[in-house]
Enzyme design. Sequence first.
Site, short mmCIF file in Angstrom:
data_model
loop_
_atom_site.label_atom_id
_atom_site.label_comp_id
_atom_site.label_asym_id
_atom_site.label_seq_id
_atom_site.Cartn_x
_atom_site.Cartn_y
_atom_site.Cartn_z
N LEU A 8 6.46 20.47 50.90
CA LEU A 8 6.28 21.76 49.79
C LEU A 8 6.94 22.98 50.01
O LEU A 8 6.97 23.75 51.35
CB LEU A 8 4.79 22.20 50.03
CG LEU A 8 3.68 21.03 49.51
CD1 LEU A 8 2.24 21.19 49.78
CD2 LEU A 8 4.07 19.99 48.48
N ALA A 9 7.78 23.36 48.90
CA ALA A 9 8.70 24.45 49.50
C ALA A 9 8.85 25.46 48.28
O ALA A 9 9.98 26.05 47.86
CB ALA A 9 9.86 24.16 49.97
N GLY A 11 6.89 28.33 47.46
CA GLY A 11 6.44 29.38 47.62
C GLY A 11 7.80 30.46 47.82
O GLY A 11 8.53 30.20 48.07
N ARG A 15 6.81 37.55 52.78
CA ARG A 15 6.69 38.46 53.87
C ARG A 15 8.11 38.33 54.60
O ARG A 15 8.50 39.17 55.72
CB ARG A 15 5.64 38.18 54.81
CG ARG A 15 4.50 38.36 54.42
CD ARG A 15 3.05 37.66 55.41
NE ARG A 15 2.95 36.43 54.75
CZ ARG A 15 2.17 35.45 55.50
NH1 ARG A 15 1.42 35.87 56.23
NH2 ARG A 15 2.05 34.14 54.62
N LYS A 22 12.73 31.67 51.42
CA LYS A 22 12.39 31.56 52.84
C LYS A 22 12.99 30.21 53.59
O LYS A 22 13.62 30.49 54.51
CB LYS A 22 10.79 31.34 52.95
CG LYS A 22 10.46 31.16 54.36
CD LYS A 22 8.98 31.53 54.54
CE LYS A 22 7.96 30.43 54.36
NZ LYS A 22 6.61 30.95 54.55
N ASN A 227 6.51 32.96 58.48
CA ASN A 227 6.42 33.71 57.32
C ASN A 227 7.03 35.09 57.64
O ASN A 227 7.25 35.72 56.27
CB ASN A 227 4.63 34.04 57.40
CG ASN A 227 3.98 32.69 57.42
OD1 ASN A 227 4.21 31.88 56.13
ND2 ASN A 227 2.95 32.37 58.09
N SER A 404 61.20 38.14 75.87
CA SER A 404 60.10 38.91 75.36
C SER A 404 60.37 39.72 74.13
O SER A 404 61.74 40.34 74.15
CB SER A 404 59.82 39.78 76.88
OG SER A 404 59.37 38.92 77.78
N ALA A 422 65.88 39.11 75.00
CA ALA A 422 64.45 39.90 74.92
C ALA A 422 65.09 41.31 73.92
O ALA A 422 65.97 41.64 73.90
CB ALA A 422 64.25 40.55 76.34
C1 UD1 Z 1 -1.78 25.99 53.97
C2 UD1 Z 1 -3.12 25.32 54.14
C3 UD1 Z 1 -4.23 25.78 55.31
C4 UD1 Z 1 -3.13 25.44 56.67
C5 UD1 Z 1 -1.68 26.10 56.47
C6 UD1 Z 1 -0.87 25.86 57.45
C7 UD1 Z 1 -3.94 25.04 51.92
C8 UD1 Z 1 -4.98 25.49 50.91
N1 UD1 Z 1 -4.23 25.79 53.03
O1 UD1 Z 1 -2.19 27.42 54.05
O2 UD1 Z 1 -5.18 24.91 55.40
O3 UD1 Z 1 -3.76 25.85 57.70
O4 UD1 Z 1 -1.26 25.82 55.26
O5 UD1 Z 1 0.18 26.46 57.64
O6 UD1 Z 1 -3.18 24.33 51.68
N2 UD1 Z 1 3.32 26.11 48.46
C9 UD1 Z 1 4.14 25.66 47.11
N3 UD1 Z 1 3.30 26.00 46.12
C10 UD1 Z 1 2.40 26.77 45.96
C11 UD1 Z 1 1.71 27.37 47.28
C12 UD1 Z 1 2.50 26.65 48.51
O7 UD1 Z 1 5.00 25.05 47.34
O8 UD1 Z 1 1.83 27.01 44.83
C13 UD1 Z 1 4.15 25.84 49.61
C14 UD1 Z 1 4.64 27.11 50.46
O9 UD1 Z 1 6.04 27.33 49.93
C15 UD1 Z 1 4.39 26.55 51.81
C16 UD1 Z 1 3.50 25.42 51.86
O10 UD1 Z 1 3.20 24.87 50.58
O11 UD1 Z 1 5.76 25.71 52.13
C17 UD1 Z 1 2.01 26.13 52.46
O12 UD1 Z 1 1.75 27.17 51.61
P1 UD1 Z 1 1.02 28.48 52.06
O13 UD1 Z 1 0.97 29.50 51.13
O14 UD1 Z 1 1.82 28.98 53.43
O15 UD1 Z 1 -0.12 28.01 52.52
P2 UD1 Z 1 -1.13 28.46 53.67
O16 UD1 Z 1 -2.00 29.50 52.72
O17 UD1 Z 1 -0.59 29.25 54.65
CA CA Z 2 1.44 29.35 55.46
#
Ligand code: UD1
Ligand code: CA
Length: 449
Positions: A8-9, A11, A15, A22, A227, A404, A422
């Site tokens: 999952l990436a 986000g 920060r 990121k 983060n 040189s 040289a």
């Molecule tokens: C999440 C977990 C939390 C855990 C933590 C560990 C949930 C609800 N919570 O929280 O229990 O302790 O990770 O780091 O899952 N992402 C998406 N789409 C979205 C939201 C997030 O792709 O809509 C991706 C982000 O880019 C990231 C990952 O999912 O790579 C985690 O998302 P993040 O928002 O950091 O989750 P946390 O609130 O930290």
């Molecule tokens: Ca996180």
Amino acid sequence: MEYSAVILAAGKGVRMKSELPKVLHQAAGKPLVNYVIDAVRGAGVSDITLVLGHGRAEVEKMLQDTGIKFALQEQQLGTGHALMQARDLVKPADIMLVLAGDTPLLQAETLKNLLEFHRQKQAAATVLSCEFNNPRGYGRIVRQADGSLARIVEEKDASPQEKALREINSGMYCFQAGTAFEALTRIKANNAQGEYYLTDILEILINDGQKVEIMRIEDETEIYGINNRVQLAYAEKILRQRKNRDLMLNGVTIMDPETTYIDQDVIIGSDTLILPSTIIEGRTRIGSGCEIGPFTHINDSQLGNRVTVENSRIKEARVGDGCTIGPFAYLRPQAELADGVKVGDFVEIKKSYIGAGSKIPHLSYVGDATLGKGVNVGAGTITCNYDGKNKHQTILEDGVFIGSNTNLVAPVTIGENSVTGAGSTISRNVPANTLAVERAEQKHLKKRK
Ligand code: UD1
Ligand code: CA
């Protein structure tokens, strides 16, 4: 049994305060997401889907032709919603790892253990957990009286008692893919953040009577997520320590690991000595028995065996066996040294081939040149390779001796075993076995009072 992984990436990584997504920020010379991908591959899983949103084009571009599949999450509605976007790309029968793209310290061994644990338990879901001294910000693992998982609660939704729990959800899981995707259709966004939480499917599965396990690990650095840039620097430090340690255990002496910065993909042979304040980057490969540093910076270059480099900069160059470089040399892109070449102090070489055993010991610029074997270039000699419009070639054949402070005005060729006097400015070709001199005769005039 087939395996796959979803990372999952999507986000934004607010920060980081950055234009760059990121997961493309680099630690120890490699983008964050590549560490996760490499850990997954290292665990033997090759079917990988990345869920992308923010900066997706840039991430896709960086990972093109790697065989990785991409799913799009247009709006970031939570981790559960993110995983759902990968549904069509994962076979329901697969065992599926679910990870985040911002945890570069994760190691293949841990994922291997997670897969093995999940298989042995024949679980529908396994959560990777860890006990933290400071669990703030993480989801907490809530266990039932018998020790099994009850649910995961996000900090923002947790009661004071739950906040006191120190076992946290790493955000890394293993699922029976079809079962997980089916449960995802049943999650709701009725929580403090109004998001679809992936973590909610665990409770759903438990209520369905499915087997949900927890695998707790000891080393909390493994699941450290990035983060902000302070955390990025911390990860960088650990990655460098790991790389240095790895090299040392494989026979490389690093005199001061604290001031030695070596990128993850650098290869160094045994019995090479790395002296302090040295930076080795990119796809650099260094042979055995070399001495590199102090104060040396090398990137994307190949060095043979028994090479010494002192206080120098080497950039996209190739260096043969037994060469000595520096102090204060600058090898620029496409500098290629054959075996046994000496490049001394304040010498710059660009886009040139230097034949075996040739020497350029002091104060020279050599650009767009081809030197044969056993050539000696005197101190202060330069190639005048640029006429303001075009670059021209200089050719010094085998055994040439350049006096040189010679200016070699290109295009120009000096024949085999010829010598220049040289201080000469040589602008015409010199035949073989010839002494070429170009300078006014010395006059002695009477000194005035
Ligand atoms: C999440 C977990 C939390 C855990 C933590 C560990 C949930 C609800 N919570 O929280 O229990 O302790 O990770 O780091 O899952 N992402 C998406 N789409 C979205 C939201 C997030 O792709 O809509 C991706 C982000 O880019 C990231 C990952 O999912 O790579 C985690 O998302 P993040 O928002 O950091 O989750 P946390 O609130 O930290
Ligand atoms: Ca996180």
